[in-house]
Enzyme design. Structure first.
Site, PDB file in Angstrom:
ATOM      1  N   LYS A  51       0.835  -1.207   0.000  1.00  0.00           N
ATOM      2  CA  LYS A  51       0.000   0.000   0.000  1.00  0.00           C
ATOM      3  C   LYS A  51       0.871   1.258   0.000  1.00  0.00           C
ATOM      4  O   LYS A  51       2.073   1.180   0.307  1.00  0.00           O
ATOM      5  CB  LYS A  51      -0.916  -0.017   1.221  1.00  0.00           C
ATOM      6  CG  LYS A  51      -0.188   0.003   2.554  1.00  0.00           C
ATOM      7  CD  LYS A  51      -1.139  -0.343   3.703  1.00  0.00           C
ATOM      8  CE  LYS A  51      -0.443  -0.327   5.036  1.00  0.00           C
ATOM      9  NZ  LYS A  51      -1.309  -0.811   6.126  1.00  0.00           N
ATOM     10  N   TYR A 271      17.353  29.171   9.027  1.00  0.00           N
ATOM     11  CA  TYR A 271      16.135  29.864   9.444  1.00  0.00           C
ATOM     12  C   TYR A 271      16.002  29.909  10.964  1.00  0.00           C
ATOM     13  O   TYR A 271      16.310  28.922  11.640  1.00  0.00           O
ATOM     14  CB  TYR A 271      14.902  29.148   8.903  1.00  0.00           C
ATOM     15  CG  TYR A 271      14.632  29.386   7.437  1.00  0.00           C
ATOM     16  CD1 TYR A 271      14.453  30.676   6.929  1.00  0.00           C
ATOM     17  CD2 TYR A 271      14.514  28.310   6.564  1.00  0.00           C
ATOM     18  CE1 TYR A 271      14.194  30.877   5.582  1.00  0.00           C
ATOM     19  CE2 TYR A 271      14.249  28.500   5.220  1.00  0.00           C
ATOM     20  CZ  TYR A 271      14.087  29.786   4.738  1.00  0.00           C
ATOM     21  OH  TYR A 271      13.823  29.980   3.407  1.00  0.00           O
TER      22      TYR A 271
END
Ligand SMILES: *Cc1c(COP(=O)(O)O)cnc(C)c1O
Length: 382
Positions: A51, A271
């Site tokens: 899956k 950042y």
């Protein structure tokens, strides 16, 4: 070949020069993992759960490799994944975990996909569809033994048992349930679910049974029944908490160095300026970020170093925030000739495993694998 992706300035054979990050998928290791689980499960059949694009690794390639190793039965989550699996595996048995979407019966039948029927409503619809067509197509019955997610709770199992004509209209190819805590080998919920599974399936006509995912397969023969359904263990992920992971590494991620710079002590990186260099440092910026699936939670800040990548044998810790396309690494301790623009850094592999990373990030290997981005160049080996 394996050594080529780290500490090597030249793109090794098979890696195009424009690749910025490379996911190497070791299909020989995948097949060895399936063979090991097949052996472990004794005489019960070993299926393959593919899956979510085979846990992000590539549904078609994985289905093909597992088929070559002898796998005949596959589990997908969605109808669409079922169609993809069918296109490459015309002879395979394919179960769809979503169950039956209302009105979609023809789509399952048209591609010989087996819905995993998880409610009385789904059983009724599949039954009516089969009667209407004058056919007896196979499907699985999903019993809920305590996870309270998909599957028929005990009262619905009783309702189905009380209407035998429902199940006569189609072929009950499998009766299954799913364990909630199979990764915790001593959790009493495992035995409780197994006992309830036995009680409930005894209410239905005899059919092959299945209970175990990867973790369940390691719980021992009592959990194997007729078919086991491993997913994560095939892909090298950890299936249980206690003890070392016996599976082979399947997925390795490497990224190229885009820039190297000297950053004097006392400067910030990335950042938010969350990391400040404590010493004169060399920083390498590599071409991999959270848009490639590397978790942003793996940021390194002061007092909390990030995970290490590797350049050759040298660990290189993540410093500063992981950004969308980039990671910054402290390469101060690596010989300068190994750290150059265009060189490769191993971000994930044998030394830094999927589970090492996700333990740090407070998530699970499943999530990291299924997020690995499509813009990472993929190489299927073996
Ligand atoms: C995902 C899934 C599996 C496979 O689980 P792993 O833990 O990856 O082995 C098996 N059965 C069901 C019902 C699932 O949803």
């Amino acid at each position: 070949m394996k050594t080529g992706v780290h500490g090597n300035l030249v793109s090794p054979a098979g890696i195009p020069p424009d690749a910025r990050a490379v996911l190497r998928i070791d299909l020989a290791a995948l097949r060895a993992n399936w063979a090991a689980l097949n052996k472990l499960s004794g005489k019960s059949e070993c299926a393959g759960v593919i899956k979510a694009d085979a846990y992000g690794i590539g549904l078609e390639q994985i289905a093909h490799a597992l088929t070559r190793e002898g796998c005949r039965t596959f589990f997908v989550a969605t109808l669409d994944e079922g169609r993809r699996a069918r296109a490459v595996q015309p002879g395979a048995t394919i179960y769809v975990l979503d169950g039956l979407l209302p009105g979609a019966e023809e789509h399952y039948a048209g591609f010989s996909l087996r819905p995993i029927l998880g409610s009385l409503a789904e059983v009724r619809e599949w039954s009516a569809f089969n009667r209407g067509k004058g056919r007896r197509l196979p499907a699985a019955i999903h019993i809920d033994t305590g996870i309270n997610r998909l599957g028929m709770p005990p009262a619905e199992v009783e309702a189905v048992a009380a209407s035998p004509e429902l199940l006569k209209a189609f072929q009950v190819a499998l009766v299954m349930s799913h364990l909630a805590c199979a990764d915790e080998q001593t959790n009493p919920m495992n035995a409780a679910q197994r006992a309830l599974f036995d009680t409930l399936r005894a209410r239905l006509p005899p059919a092959p049974a299945s209970l175990a995912n990867s973790g369940g397969t390691f719980l021992g023969p009592d959990y194997h029944y007729d078919l086991v359904r491993p997913g994560i263990a095939l892909y090298g992920g950890r299936a249980f908490e206690d003890g070392p992971n016996p599976m082979r590494t399947v997925v390795r991620l490497a990224a190229r160095i885009l820039q190297v710079r000297d950053v004097p002590a006392g400067n910030v990186i990335g950042y938010g300026a969350t990391f400040r260099t404590a010493r004169d440092s060399r920083i390498a910026t590599i071409a991999c970020g959270y848009a490639d699936g590397f978790l942003r939670a793996l940021t390194g800040s002061e007092g909390k170093p990030g995970p290490a990548g590797y350049i050759g044998e040298h660990p290189v810790p993540v410093v500063g925030r992981v950004s969308m396309d980039l990671i910054t690494l402290d390469v101060s301790d690596v010989p300068a000739d190994l750290v150059q623009r265009g060189g490769w850094v191993e971000v994930m592999g044998d030394r830094v495993t999927v589970d090492d990373l996700t333990d740090r990030a407070g998530t699970i290997g499943y999530e990291l694998l299924t997020r690995l981005g499509r813009r990472v160049h993929r190489i299927y080996e073996g």
